[in-house]
Design a protein around this motif. Structure first.
Motif, PDB file in Angstrom:
ATOM      1  N   GLU A  90     -57.834  22.253   7.668  1.00  0.00           N
ATOM      2  CA  GLU A  90     -58.790  21.224   8.075  1.00  0.00           C
ATOM      3  C   GLU A  90     -58.190  19.828   7.914  1.00  0.00           C
ATOM      4  N   PHE A  91     -57.543  19.625   6.785  1.00  0.00           N
ATOM      5  CA  PHE A  91     -56.886  18.333   6.532  1.00  0.00           C
ATOM      6  C   PHE A  91     -55.816  18.072   7.598  1.00  0.00           C
ATOM      7  N   LEU A  92     -54.988  19.080   7.839  1.00  0.00           N
ATOM      8  CA  LEU A  92     -53.891  18.895   8.800  1.00  0.00           C
ATOM      9  C   LEU A  92     -54.439  18.609  10.200  1.00  0.00           C
ATOM     10  N   SER A  93     -55.497  19.333  10.585  1.00  0.00           N
ATOM     11  CA  SER A  93     -56.104  19.122  11.911  1.00  0.00           C
ATOM     12  C   SER A  93     -56.561  17.676  12.062  1.00  0.00           C
ATOM     13  N   LYS A  97     -55.380  14.973  14.811  1.00  0.00           N
ATOM     14  CA  LYS A  97     -56.317  14.383  15.781  1.00  0.00           C
ATOM     15  C   LYS A  97     -56.343  12.862  15.640  1.00  0.00           C
ATOM     16  N   THR A  98     -56.201  12.370  14.427  1.00  0.00           N
ATOM     17  CA  THR A  98     -56.254  10.924  14.222  1.00  0.00           C
ATOM     18  C   THR A  98     -54.938  10.269  14.638  1.00  0.00           C
ATOM     19  N   VAL A 137     -48.608  23.930  10.703  1.00  0.00           N
ATOM     20  CA  VAL A 137     -48.071  22.881  11.591  1.00  0.00           C
ATOM     21  C   VAL A 137     -47.917  23.447  13.010  1.00  0.00           C
ATOM     22  N   LEU A 138     -47.432  24.668  13.107  1.00  0.00           N
ATOM     23  CA  LEU A 138     -47.259  25.288  14.432  1.00  0.00           C
ATOM     24  C   LEU A 138     -48.609  25.438  15.132  1.00  0.00           C
ATOM     25  N   LYS A 142     -49.938  23.612  18.621  1.00  0.00           N
ATOM     26  CA  LYS A 142     -50.475  24.400  19.749  1.00  0.00           C
ATOM     27  C   LYS A 142     -51.876  23.927  20.121  1.00  0.00           C
ATOM     28  N   GLU A 143     -52.698  23.682  19.117  1.00  0.00           N
ATOM     29  CA  GLU A 143     -54.104  23.385  19.369  1.00  0.00           C
ATOM     30  C   GLU A 143     -54.340  21.947  19.823  1.00  0.00           C
ATOM     31  N   PHE A 144     -53.642  20.999  19.183  1.00  0.00           N
ATOM     32  CA  PHE A 144     -54.001  19.585  19.378  1.00  0.00           C
ATOM     33  C   PHE A 144     -52.946  18.741  20.071  1.00  0.00           C
TER      34      PHE A 144
END
Ligand code: NAD
Ligand code: USQ
Length: 404
Positions: A90-93, A97-98, A137-138, A142-144
């Motif tokens: 969650e933190f990494l996401s 995103k920011t 990280v991978l 991929k997601e963002f």
């Protein structure tokens, strides 16, 4: 320099994971100086290990907040800071995103081989932290941020010491009349070095499966402490580890020489490794970022500039010490590790030079300045921390409190 953050081939925004550490701090400042927008992501767990083990850097290091404040006041450049653990997705996401990175340089791992060999819990921690962190990280890329280039710090230790030349990541083999280019065999020799092998496999797989672009930098042992940027102010000084757990060969020998401790060559001392100056670490990472891998490409660079055996390093430090009036002795300590002490070693390292790396080879003047630096701070040295305290063979399930 690079300008458009919209164009993935002209990276502008670089996330430096592990940016409070030895290699990461020097790199973050260097990239900021070169005009990149930089964000540091770090859990500060390394500072916690030091407290837990009773260790301290030779150099006093400022808090990350003061470091960044000092950098801003000297240069006007802002480095964003995200404190958190990349194993927390969650933190990494949120940071992805920011900040919206064009490139992620990933230094954020538990990087000491002896630390990973203290006991079961440290072995498990090392592999969990390193493998899960990299997987996160991978997934975040991929997601963002599909086009984001992953520049991952691996290690030359992934290859071990085979009795043939070491290539850069891949080897072409003819077997029973058929030929293929395959990943170079991996023979790591600590739970830490093995975590890097596992990372490399996961990254290679996601490049194939999802089209991630990645560069694995198989870095040798880093030495030195000053870079153009960290030398600007005492509050920007980098950490300098000399203890038996986080200290690495040449840096340790310089501190040992400065305080009159015999140089600690483990076993016969024929162990040969690739080495590089920290000023070349920052240069190599910058080159990898400025020349990104293609989508789906898993690129491997061997990141070192020269090979030395431990005995050769001890000789070089002895000579340099004599010039400064230091009486430098060497002892052969029973090897706490399980490793070859006499072996063939010949590694390729042309890919970074092809991209423009101008190496700072180990010179008398660098050794002089490193030794002088160590002498300057020698009152901070805790000599009890110098001898190795972790044995590869004695590792067990019982949680061990390491005391000097
Ligand atoms: P270091 O311990 O000084 O720095 C690592 C940083 O990563 C620390 O600030 C730590 O707090 C942070 N970190 C660790 N786990 C994290 C997590 N889960 N989430 C967020 N932050 C985390 O180490 P270093 O010497 O700077 O090494 C950096 C990288 O380079 C490592 O991956 C290491 O394996 C590699 N490397 C180092 C050397 C060397 O000689 N120092 C040589 C080859 C490769
Ligand atoms: N060694 C000595 N005396 C010492 C310290 C080390 O003889 O006082 C020997 C070790 O036995 C080993 C060699 O020097 O053969 C290198 O040891 P090191 O502690 O300098 O480096 P290592 O444990 O391999 O780890 C360091 C970093 C790690 C990185 C690695 C690159 O801590 O993060 O991955 O260097 S490499 O060695 O190429 O794998």
């Amino acid at each position: 320099v690079q300008t458009s953050s919209g164009n993935p081939f002209k990276p502008q925004r670089v996330m430096v994971i592990g940016g409070d550490g030895y290699c990461g701090w020097a790199t973050a400042l260097h990239l900021s100086n070169k005009g990149y927008e930089v964000a540091i992501v770090d859990s500060l767990v390394r500072r916690l290990f030091d407290h837990q083990l009773g260790l301290e850097s030779l150099t006093p290091i400022s808090s990350i907040q003061n470091r960044l404040h000092c950098w801003k006041s000297l240069t006007g450049k802002n480095i964003e800071l995200y404190i958190g653990d990349i194993c927390d997705f969650e933190f990494l996401s949120e940071t992805f995103k920011t900040f919206e990175p064009d490139a992620v340089v990933h230094f954020g791992e538990q990087r000491s081989a002896p630390y990973s060999m203290i006991d079961r819990s440290r072995a498990v921690y090392t592999q969990q932290n390193n493998v899960v962190g990299t997987l996160n990280v991978l997934f975040a890329i991929k997601e963002f941020r599909e086009q984001c280039h992953l520049v991952k710090l691996g290690t030359m230790g992934e290859y071990g010491t085979p009795n043939i030349d070491i290539e850069e990541g891949y080897i072409t083999i003819t077997h029973n009349g058929r030929t293929d280019t395959l990943p170079y065999p991996k023979q790591a020799s600590s739970f830490y070095h093995l975590s890097k092998v596992h990372d490399s496999h996961n990254i290679a797989f996601t490049c194939k499966a999802w089209g991630i672009r990645a560069t694995d930098l198989n870095q040798g042992v880093v030495y030195g402490v000053r870079t153009d940027e960290t030398a600007l102010h005492e509050e920007l000084y980098n950490r300098f580890d000399y203890d038996g757990i986080f200290g690495t060969a040449l840096n340790r020998f310089c501190v040992q020489a400065a305080v009159g401790h015999p140089l600690t060559v483990y076993g016969k001392g024929g162990q040969t490794r690739g080495f590089l100056d920290i000023r070349d670490t920052v240069q190599c990472v910058e080159l990898a970022i400025a020349n990104p891998a293609k989508p789906g490409e898993f690129r491997v660079f061997n990141q070192f500039t020269e090979q030395f055996s431990v005995n050769q390093l001890a000789e070089l430090v002895t000579k340099a010490g004599e010039k400064l009036g230091l009486d430098v002795k060497t002892i052969h300590v029973p090897n706490p590790r399980v490793e070859a002490e006499e072996h063939y070693y010949n590694c390729k390292n042309t890919k970074l030079v092809d991209l423009g790396l101008k190496p700072h080879f180990l010179s008398d003047s660098l050794l002089d300045s490193l030794l002088n630096f160590a002498v300057q701070y020698k009152d901070r040295v805790d000599t009890k921390q110098i001898m190795p305290s972790v044995s590869w063979k004695k590792i067990g399930v019982k949680t061990k409190t390491v005391t000097a």
